[in-house]
Write a protein that holds these residues in place. Structure first.
Motif, mmCIF file in Angstrom:
data_model
loop_
_atom_site.group_PDB
_atom_site.id
_atom_site.type_symbol
_atom_site.label_atom_id
_atom_site.label_comp_id
_atom_site.label_asym_id
_atom_site.label_seq_id
_atom_site.Cartn_x
_atom_site.Cartn_y
_atom_site.Cartn_z
ATOM 1 N N VAL A 1 3.703 1.138 2.800
ATOM 2 C CA VAL A 1 4.177 -0.031 3.539
ATOM 3 C C VAL A 1 4.063 -1.284 2.676
ATOM 4 C CG1 VAL A 1 1.906 -0.487 4.582
ATOM 5 C CG2 VAL A 1 3.971 -1.273 5.726
ATOM 6 N N LEU A 2 5.052 -2.152 2.823
ATOM 7 C CA LEU A 2 4.963 -3.508 2.308
ATOM 8 C C LEU A 2 4.684 -4.390 3.510
ATOM 9 C CD1 LEU A 2 6.422 -2.377 -0.238
ATOM 10 C CD2 LEU A 2 7.679 -4.534 -0.289
ATOM 11 N N LEU A 3 3.583 -5.104 3.469
ATOM 12 C CA LEU A 3 3.258 -6.064 4.508
ATOM 13 C C LEU A 3 3.969 -7.361 4.145
ATOM 14 C CD1 LEU A 3 1.567 -6.819 6.994
ATOM 15 C CD2 LEU A 3 -0.252 -7.482 5.400
ATOM 16 N N LEU A 4 4.764 -7.865 5.059
ATOM 17 C CA LEU A 4 5.545 -9.071 4.812
ATOM 18 C C LEU A 4 5.081 -10.204 5.710
ATOM 19 C CD1 LEU A 4 9.095 -7.412 4.961
ATOM 20 C CD2 LEU A 4 7.663 -7.756 2.928
ATOM 21 N N ALA A 5 5.263 -11.423 5.272
ATOM 22 C CA ALA A 5 5.013 -12.567 6.150
ATOM 23 C C ALA A 5 5.917 -12.446 7.373
ATOM 24 C CB ALA A 5 5.280 -13.870 5.405
ATOM 25 N N GLU A 6 7.067 -11.796 7.202
ATOM 26 C CA GLU A 6 8.054 -11.628 8.270
ATOM 27 C C GLU A 6 7.915 -10.296 9.008
ATOM 28 O OE1 GLU A 6 9.176 -14.427 5.191
ATOM 29 O OE2 GLU A 6 8.621 -12.315 5.072
ATOM 30 N N SER A 7 6.992 -9.453 8.678
ATOM 31 C CA SER A 7 6.621 -8.197 9.331
ATOM 32 C C SER A 7 6.375 -7.107 8.307
ATOM 33 C CB SER A 7 7.600 -7.742 10.417
ATOM 34 O OG SER A 7 6.945 -6.769 11.220
ATOM 35 N N HIS A 8 7.271 -6.070 8.173
ATOM 36 C CA HIS A 8 6.965 -4.969 7.265
ATOM 37 C C HIS A 8 8.192 -4.150 6.874
ATOM 38 C CE1 HIS A 8 7.040 -2.804 11.143
ATOM 39 N NE2 HIS A 8 7.426 -1.776 10.412
ATOM 40 N N ILE A 9 8.030 -3.393 5.796
ATOM 41 C CA ILE A 9 8.951 -2.319 5.405
ATOM 42 C C ILE A 9 8.061 -1.109 5.151
ATOM 43 C CG2 ILE A 9 10.607 -1.428 3.727
ATOM 44 C CD1 ILE A 9 11.292 -4.328 2.997
ATOM 45 N N SER A 10 8.377 0.015 5.779
ATOM 46 C CA SER A 10 7.598 1.229 5.525
ATOM 47 C C SER A 10 8.535 2.367 5.125
ATOM 48 C CB SER A 10 6.776 1.623 6.757
ATOM 49 O OG SER A 10 7.621 1.956 7.835
ATOM 50 N N ILE A 11 7.958 3.362 4.438
ATOM 51 C CA ILE A 11 8.742 4.504 3.977
ATOM 52 C C ILE A 11 7.869 5.755 3.975
ATOM 53 C CG2 ILE A 11 8.194 4.122 1.530
ATOM 54 C CD1 ILE A 11 11.165 4.985 0.943
ATOM 55 N N HIS A 12 8.501 6.883 4.219
ATOM 56 C CA HIS A 12 7.865 8.189 4.053
ATOM 57 C C HIS A 12 8.944 9.107 3.501
ATOM 58 C CE1 HIS A 12 4.495 10.898 4.714
ATOM 59 N NE2 HIS A 12 5.422 11.818 4.899
ATOM 60 N N THR A 13 8.637 9.801 2.392
ATOM 61 C CA THR A 13 9.652 10.621 1.733
ATOM 62 C C THR A 13 9.280 12.096 1.712
ATOM 63 O OG1 THR A 13 8.772 10.487 -0.539
ATOM 64 C CG2 THR A 13 10.169 8.658 0.209
ATOM 65 N N TRP A 14 10.323 12.925 1.729
ATOM 66 C CA TRP A 14 10.197 14.380 1.620
ATOM 67 C C TRP A 14 11.138 14.843 0.509
ATOM 68 C CZ3 TRP A 14 9.998 11.786 6.211
ATOM 69 C CH2 TRP A 14 8.972 12.113 7.102
ATOM 70 N N PRO A 15 10.674 14.869 -0.764
ATOM 71 C CA PRO A 15 11.549 15.292 -1.857
ATOM 72 C C PRO A 15 12.128 16.690 -1.648
ATOM 73 C CG PRO A 15 9.528 14.347 -2.717
ATOM 74 C CD PRO A 15 9.353 14.478 -1.234
ATOM 75 N N GLU A 16 11.326 17.573 -1.071
ATOM 76 C CA GLU A 16 11.779 18.954 -0.876
ATOM 77 C C GLU A 16 12.940 19.065 0.105
ATOM 78 O OE1 GLU A 16 8.277 18.429 2.045
ATOM 79 O OE2 GLU A 16 8.928 17.595 0.130
ATOM 80 N N HIS A 17 13.162 18.027 0.876
ATOM 81 C CA HIS A 17 14.281 18.004 1.837
ATOM 82 C C HIS A 17 15.323 16.949 1.490
ATOM 83 C CE1 HIS A 17 12.144 20.817 4.344
ATOM 84 N NE2 HIS A 17 11.098 20.020 4.384
ATOM 85 N N GLY A 18 15.110 16.203 0.401
ATOM 86 C CA GLY A 18 16.046 15.152 0.015
ATOM 87 C C GLY A 18 16.166 14.062 1.072
ATOM 88 N N GLN B 1 0.864 -1.178 0.000
ATOM 89 C CA GLN B 1 0.000 0.000 0.000
ATOM 90 C C GLN B 1 0.900 1.227 0.000
ATOM 91 O OE1 GLN B 1 -3.543 0.106 -0.025
ATOM 92 N NE2 GLN B 1 -3.077 2.218 -0.523
ATOM 93 N N LEU B 2 0.947 1.915 -1.134
ATOM 94 C CA LEU B 2 1.749 3.131 -1.262
ATOM 95 C C LEU B 2 0.841 4.263 -1.729
ATOM 96 C CD1 LEU B 2 4.855 1.638 -3.084
ATOM 97 C CD2 LEU B 2 4.751 2.377 -0.704
ATOM 98 N N HIS B 3 1.127 5.467 -1.252
ATOM 99 C CA HIS B 3 0.315 6.627 -1.617
ATOM 100 C C HIS B 3 1.221 7.797 -2.010
ATOM 101 C CE1 HIS B 3 -2.937 9.538 -1.550
ATOM 102 N NE2 HIS B 3 -2.120 10.328 -0.879
#
Length: 123
Positions: free
Chosen positions: A60-77, A47-49
């Motif tokens: 977030v990627l929901l994994l059988a082993e838990s998760h990977i999540s990300i949040h990005t701010w292009p304006e701040h690199g 689920q990405l937005h």
């Protein structure tokens, strides 16, 4: 005696990234999916937005082993990434690949063993 942890949690602060990759939904999805695969994890769902042209992505990627999540701010690199994996999956392998693929100029890493346990019957 302490038994092995239930999982490993890696928090990444990625700095100095060009703005375009941080707003590129397809690139971020491919990067996180490849990171999960290389770490030996199984993706159950994604689920990405995107927040719009030139703006960041959260997800977030929901994994059988838990998760990977990300949040990005292009304006701040900048990107904040959370990798939590249990079992034989290697959270640091996924974290390293994400930093490389996004070409971070500086990476700050924090690791945490989760669910440390004592021998059965001990607190």
């Amino acid at each position: 005696m302490t038994l092995p942890p239930q999982g490993h949690h890696v928090l990444l602060d990625l700095y100095g990234i060009e703005p375009a990759p941080l707003a590129d939904l397809a690139l971020i999805e491919a990067t996180l999916t490849e990171a999960a695969r290389m770490a030996g994890a199984r993706v159950l769902g994604t689920q990405l937005h995107p927040f719009g042209p030139g703006q960041g992505v959260t997800g977030v990627l929901l994994l059988a082993e838990s998760h990977i999540s990300i949040h990005t701010w292009p304006e701040h690199g900048y990107a904040a990434v959370d990798v939590f994996m249990c079992g034989d999956a290697e959270a640091m392998t996924a974290a390293t690949l994400i930093g490389e693929r996004l070409r971070a100029g500086r990476i700050e890493v924090r690791e945490c063993a989760r669910g440390l346990r004592s021998e059965p019957g001990r607190v």
